[in-house]
Design a protein around this motif. Sequence first.
Motif, PDB file in Angstrom:
ATOM      1  N   ALA A 273      -5.240  11.007   2.963  1.00 50.58           N
ATOM      2  CA  ALA A 273      -4.272  10.020   2.478  1.00 50.58           C
ATOM      3  C   ALA A 273      -4.917   9.112   1.445  1.00 50.58           C
ATOM      4  O   ALA A 273      -6.141   9.056   1.319  1.00 50.58           O
ATOM      5  N   GLY A 274      -4.071   8.388   0.719  1.00 54.94           N
ATOM      6  CA  GLY A 274      -4.562   7.368  -0.196  1.00 54.94           C
ATOM      7  C   GLY A 274      -4.764   6.069   0.579  1.00 54.94           C
ATOM      8  O   GLY A 274      -4.082   5.830   1.578  1.00 54.94           O
TER       9      GLY A 274
ATOM     10  N   HIS B  58       2.997   8.550   9.258  1.00 57.53           N
ATOM     11  CA  HIS B  58       4.239   8.395   8.486  1.00 57.53           C
ATOM     12  C   HIS B  58       5.394   8.915   9.334  1.00 57.53           C
ATOM     13  O   HIS B  58       6.272   9.647   8.869  1.00 57.53           O
TER      14      HIS B  58
ATOM     15  N   TRP C  58       1.311  11.805  -8.658  1.00 58.86           N
ATOM     16  CA  TRP C  58       2.760  11.702  -8.448  1.00 58.86           C
ATOM     17  C   TRP C  58       3.461  11.960  -9.781  1.00 58.86           C
ATOM     18  O   TRP C  58       3.242  11.221 -10.754  1.00 58.86           O
TER      19      TRP C  58
ATOM     20  N   LEU D  24      -4.874  12.132  -6.014  1.00 57.91           N
ATOM     21  CA  LEU D  24      -3.416  12.191  -5.852  1.00 57.91           C
ATOM     22  C   LEU D  24      -2.747  12.193  -7.218  1.00 57.91           C
ATOM     23  O   LEU D  24      -3.234  11.550  -8.156  1.00 57.91           O
TER      24      LEU D  24
ATOM     25  N   ARG E   9      -2.016  16.694  -3.996  1.00 59.77           N
ATOM     26  CA  ARG E   9      -3.313  16.090  -3.667  1.00 59.77           C
ATOM     27  C   ARG E   9      -4.390  17.156  -3.521  1.00 59.77           C
ATOM     28  O   ARG E   9      -4.118  18.274  -3.063  1.00 59.77           O
TER      29      ARG E   9
ATOM     30  N   SER F  26       2.022   3.795  -4.888  1.00 57.57           N
ATOM     31  CA  SER F  26       1.364   3.256  -3.705  1.00 57.57           C
ATOM     32  C   SER F  26       0.069   2.549  -4.125  1.00 57.57           C
ATOM     33  O   SER F  26      -0.424   2.741  -5.238  1.00 57.57           O
TER      34      SER F  26
ATOM     35  N   GLU G  29       0.844  -1.198   0.000  1.00 53.72           N
ATOM     36  CA  GLU G  29       0.000   0.000   0.000  1.00 53.72           C
ATOM     37  C   GLU G  29       0.873   1.238   0.000  1.00 53.72           C
ATOM     38  O   GLU G  29       0.530   2.253  -0.595  1.00 53.72           O
ATOM     39  N   GLU G  30       2.012   1.168   0.724  1.00 55.56           N
ATOM     40  CA  GLU G  30       2.759   2.395   0.995  1.00 55.56           C
ATOM     41  C   GLU G  30       3.474   2.969  -0.231  1.00 55.56           C
ATOM     42  O   GLU G  30       3.612   4.183  -0.353  1.00 55.56           O
TER      43      GLU G  30
HETATM   44  C1  GLV Z   1      -0.420   6.327   1.441  1.00 54.87           C
HETATM   45  O1  GLV Z   1      -0.035   6.179   2.595  1.00 54.87           O
HETATM   46  C2  GLV Z   1      -0.514   7.638   0.836  1.00 54.87           C
HETATM   47  O2  GLV Z   1      -1.452   8.385   1.177  1.00 54.87           O
HETATM   48  O3  GLV Z   1       0.374   7.984   0.055  1.00 54.87           O
END
Ligand code: GLV
Length: 416
Positions: free
Chosen positions: A360-361, A386, A219, A217, A292, A140, A132-133
């Motif tokens: 968060a995701g 985190h 990236w 989100l 985000r 993630s 997940e991370e």
């Molecule tokens: C997961 O932990 C995220 O929100 O990136």
Amino acid sequence: MSAPGVNLKLNGDRLWDALMEMAKVGPGIAGGNNRQTLTDADAQGRELFKTWCQSSGCSMGLDQMGNMFARREGTDKNALPVYVGSHLDTQPTGGKYDGVLGVLGGLEIIRTLNDLSIKTKHPIVVTNFTNEEGTRYAPSMLASGVFAGIYKQDWAHKRVDSEGIKFGDELERIGWSGDEVTGERKMHAFFELHIEQGPILETEGVDIGVVTHGQGLSWTQVTITGRDSHTGSTPMPMRRNAGLGMARVLELVEEIALSHSPHAVGAAGHIDVYPNSRNVIPGKVIFTVDFRSPKLDVILDMEKKLKEGAKEICDKMGLTVELEQLGGFDPVTFDPKCVEAVRSAAERLGHSHMDLISGAGHDACWINKVAPTAMVMCPCVDGLSHNEAEEITKDWAAAGANVLLHAVLETAEIVD
Ligand code: GLV
Ligand code: MN
Ligand code: MN
């Protein structure tokens, strides 16, 4: 279908003990955890979870992405299972609860139903999603993403970590690659319990977050190239300093996010500087910008401004810049019926609650694409996550897990 009685509660002490036991696997350096995905510590955590599930009478399933499924049977052979779960992998400097609470909260539901000999029409399945991370392997929520058909499994298996080791090879090495085709399971509903990872619930003094939406989100991996040269003898005007270029782009990231305040956040968490030597001006930097927002148009605007602004900055400095989309997802709207099951569970149990947008995701964000989904959140101290110092109280954990229990039972239907 009747709602479970208000006195039905799970065992908060046993849940807490399980959290503390799991936290011993892959300890960090400051009281938290470093149980990154597909490491030996991850394998050990999986084994412990499997042992607990099997001694609770569950049958275990494992798919080709290493997603684990612990199933408690229902009374109706044709009823699709209600799924709960989250992830057991952690950040390199992760806390004891991010993800783990959702998995072990699910296990505690099974244990409680066994204690009380409660039968449900629908089976209940507790899930541990792989990676997940996204620390070792970007993006993630990789395995829930494959499960939901967002990413191709072959592509996911070929993702490499910073040492060049492939996801698929590591999954085999730690012995957690299953035969089951990823995503072939069908879900009646999915519920994920998670710590908030932000300050709202604690600040408001509210027990339960009823998660109605998740913010989107984006990236973007940015590579800036200049030229390695001596830090002492290269005259200032002759430098092509990729590190300085990154610093300016990061100022821009902050400005872009603030320009959409309070509807956006942005930062770079992953930064590699080359050659990373004290007396060499960096000739190359690679970093990932994480933007985000709950609003898609804001995310798109931020991506556009980054693209244009980074080019302008780097052109002026004699640097080249390349941008690559590494992953992301659009803002999420959770299923109204599942959300209502969470809200009414909190109400029934007498817990204060408020609607929340997840910052968060979560695996739930992808599973929402293939099944009716909702999330329950509980507060965490100072909104900190985190971070190895991430903390929650036993009461917060129990309240969140009890709301999960009730929402799941209402959906899985108790059989008298
Ligand atoms: C997961 O932990 C995220 O929100 O990136
Ligand atoms: Mn998490
Ligand atoms: Mn996390």
